[in-house]
Every structure is written in structure tokens, then in C-alpha cells.
Write a protein that holds these residues in place. Sequence first.
Motif, PDB file in Angstrom:
ATOM      1  N   ASP A 117     -52.608 -15.701 -38.764  1.00  0.00           N
ATOM      2  CA  ASP A 117     -51.769 -17.213 -37.995  1.00  0.00           C
ATOM      3  C   ASP A 117     -52.553 -16.951 -37.000  1.00  0.00           C
ATOM      4  O   ASP A 117     -52.358 -16.451 -36.424  1.00  0.00           O
ATOM      5  CB  ASP A 117     -50.839 -17.656 -37.964  1.00  0.00           C
ATOM      6  N   PHE A 119     -52.560 -19.847 -34.540  1.00  0.00           N
ATOM      7  CA  PHE A 119     -52.524 -20.925 -33.273  1.00  0.00           C
ATOM      8  C   PHE A 119     -50.634 -20.692 -32.802  1.00  0.00           C
ATOM      9  O   PHE A 119     -50.730 -21.204 -32.590  1.00  0.00           O
ATOM     10  CB  PHE A 119     -52.391 -22.345 -34.763  1.00  0.00           C
ATOM     11  N   ASP A 166     -53.485 -23.867 -46.452  1.00  0.00           N
ATOM     12  CA  ASP A 166     -54.022 -24.534 -45.064  1.00  0.00           C
ATOM     13  C   ASP A 166     -52.597 -24.585 -43.377  1.00  0.00           C
ATOM     14  O   ASP A 166     -51.934 -25.505 -44.234  1.00  0.00           O
ATOM     15  CB  ASP A 166     -54.214 -25.646 -45.715  1.00  0.00           C
ATOM     16  N   ILE A 167     -53.319 -23.664 -42.375  1.00  0.00           N
ATOM     17  CA  ILE A 167     -52.669 -24.311 -41.407  1.00  0.00           C
ATOM     18  C   ILE A 167     -53.521 -25.301 -41.104  1.00  0.00           C
ATOM     19  O   ILE A 167     -54.395 -24.458 -40.792  1.00  0.00           O
ATOM     20  CB  ILE A 167     -51.679 -22.859 -40.987  1.00  0.00           C
ATOM     21  N   TYR A 168     -53.123 -25.884 -39.895  1.00  0.00           N
ATOM     22  CA  TYR A 168     -53.451 -26.571 -38.989  1.00  0.00           C
ATOM     23  C   TYR A 168     -53.157 -26.459 -37.551  1.00  0.00           C
ATOM     24  O   TYR A 168     -51.743 -25.997 -37.927  1.00  0.00           O
ATOM     25  CB  TYR A 168     -53.156 -28.508 -39.067  1.00  0.00           C
ATOM     26  N   LYS A 169     -53.756 -27.496 -36.375  1.00  0.00           N
ATOM     27  CA  LYS A 169     -53.145 -26.672 -35.540  1.00  0.00           C
ATOM     28  C   LYS A 169     -52.677 -28.062 -34.680  1.00  0.00           C
ATOM     29  O   LYS A 169     -53.365 -28.670 -34.548  1.00  0.00           O
ATOM     30  CB  LYS A 169     -54.551 -25.941 -34.566  1.00  0.00           C
ATOM     31  N   VAL A 215     -46.766 -27.413 -40.476  1.00  0.00           N
ATOM     32  CA  VAL A 215     -47.698 -26.483 -39.574  1.00  0.00           C
ATOM     33  C   VAL A 215     -48.716 -25.938 -40.708  1.00  0.00           C
ATOM     34  O   VAL A 215     -49.973 -25.968 -40.564  1.00  0.00           O
ATOM     35  CB  VAL A 215     -47.664 -25.445 -38.947  1.00  0.00           C
ATOM     36  N   GLY A 216     -48.690 -26.701 -41.877  1.00  0.00           N
ATOM     37  CA  GLY A 216     -49.618 -26.598 -43.141  1.00  0.00           C
ATOM     38  C   GLY A 216     -48.514 -26.665 -44.046  1.00  0.00           C
ATOM     39  O   GLY A 216     -47.511 -27.347 -44.451  1.00  0.00           O
TER      40      GLY A 216
END
Length: 308
Positions: A222, A224, A252-255, A265-266
Amino acid sequence: MKIMTAVVAIENKNLDDVVEIGEEVLPMYGSNIYIEVGEKMTLRDLLYGLLLRSGNDAAVAIATYVGGTEEKFVEMMNEKAKELGMKNTVFKNSHGLDEDTQNYSTAYDMALLSSYANTLLEYCEITSTKKWTVSNEKKSYIWYNRNKLLSSYKYATGGKTGYTPKAGRTLVTTANKNNLNLTIVTLNDNNEYVTHESLYEYIFSKYENVLLIDKNNFHVDDFFYEGDIYVENSFSYPLTETEKKLTKTVVDIYKLDNYKDKDKVGEVTVLLNEKELYKENIYVRTTTEEKEGILTKIINFFKGLLNL
């Protein structure tokens, strides 16, 4: 029918409640525990009589106490069935006798019910019991569990027997081996115990309960977030050796530019042969408190120097 009767009772009443038996037991025939009008027994003991001895009189006594009337209780049973996704089940009474009212279900729906019932600690305790003794001011009872698999098969953990002339011999059982919990349902089978044991042995030999998401050991790369990335639940699933090779986990990690503690966060998705098997949210645990703690230590350090 009696598994659902037990589930509804466990979820709606205190099992230590004392139930006074009414005249609702008088018409009951077939499999009974022979309780009498005016007799008092805890709801817990009635459930033992229901599940170990398949007491029809225990069923109507439970239904009347929990629902006020058996009719109201049957409504509660059907509502619970709908909640559990039992699409091909209709309950008409609490005991399962079918000469006058036509109860209807399927092996699949009974498996759904059994799986759910085994999430209830009280249900598991009762159906795994081989012998139960009850005493009150009128008489004493000794009940032995009719589920013979508990004594004949070492991995058996519980279940419920059933029989009517129309339905034939039915059996719902559960077993556990190497942390793999199974339930098997057979309908109209005159060799049910042999069938269940052979099916359990076959499945246990082919499947392993594989931990696919471990909430206590969840790590991802990670870039982010300044904090711990975590999931709230672990996930295990029974797989064959071939299926293990077809399983993969996608993270799936999103910012998020602005985030706070416990924000989602995902997602982590488990795929079996490219089809979604399970999905779990991913969260962030911020380190604000930790940073504040370090900053406080630095300030206190310099204050200490100034006071020298």
C-alpha cells in the motif's frame, strides 16, 4: 419441522423460562415425550424433548408458549424460512405430522436450515447431547438421542431424525473433521445412517477447508495510506486439490485524499475458476494517536531540557 420450531424458540424466548403445559398437548399422537396438562418444565427441557425424542407434544407446547397460539407460531416459522432463502418450504404446523396439514420442504432447504441452526450455540448443545435427564414435581424423564449417527460415527456432531408415512424416513445430520463442517440431508431413505456416513467419508476425503482470507494476517502493498490496512472477517471455503489451483485472491485498493479511521479503502475478492466466490471490504486504521503520542514525547523531552 422441529428444527425450525427449535430455531424460532431459541431466538425469541429465554430458554430458562418455565412453561406450564396446556391442553394443546392432548390431541398429539405418534412420537411424544408424554408431558401432562398442568405440568411445568423449562423451555430448554422441552427443546431437549423436541430434538432428542421428536416429541410432538413438546412441539405444540413450545409453539403455544412462544407464539401465543400455534397458528401465530407457524407464521413465525414461515417468516424465518423466507429470511433464510428456503424458497420451496411451507410450514403448516410445529411438529411435522402431515395427515391433516401438508408441510412441504426439500433436501436443499433443510440443508439451509440446518446450516443456520448450527450457528446457534443452544441448538448445537442440544442436538449433540446423547442423554438428557429431567425432573419436576410430577415425574422424571430420561431421554436418549434418536440420532444413531452420534454413536456410530466419530465425526458426527448433531442432527435430527424424522418420519411420517407420507414422507418416509428423513434425516438431517452434521459432522466436523479438520475444521470442515458439513450437513447432510436425506429424504425417504431406509438406509439413512449408512448413506450419511458414506457421504461424509467421501466429502472429507475430497475436500479441505482452506483459509483464503485471514483477518489476523492480512497484508497488502500500500502506497496510499499511513496506517494499517485490515479486513474485519476471515473467509474459509472447502476446496478440492484441483479447485485450490483455480483459486486466486484479488486486492483492489483505491486512493482517498481525505480519510479517517475505519474508512473503507478497497475490496478483496476471492475467485474460483474466474467466478466470484466471496468479497470482503478493506479498511484503514489511522495512526493519528500514535503520531500524537510521539509528538507529545518530543515536546516533553525538550521541556525537560529547559528545566535542567
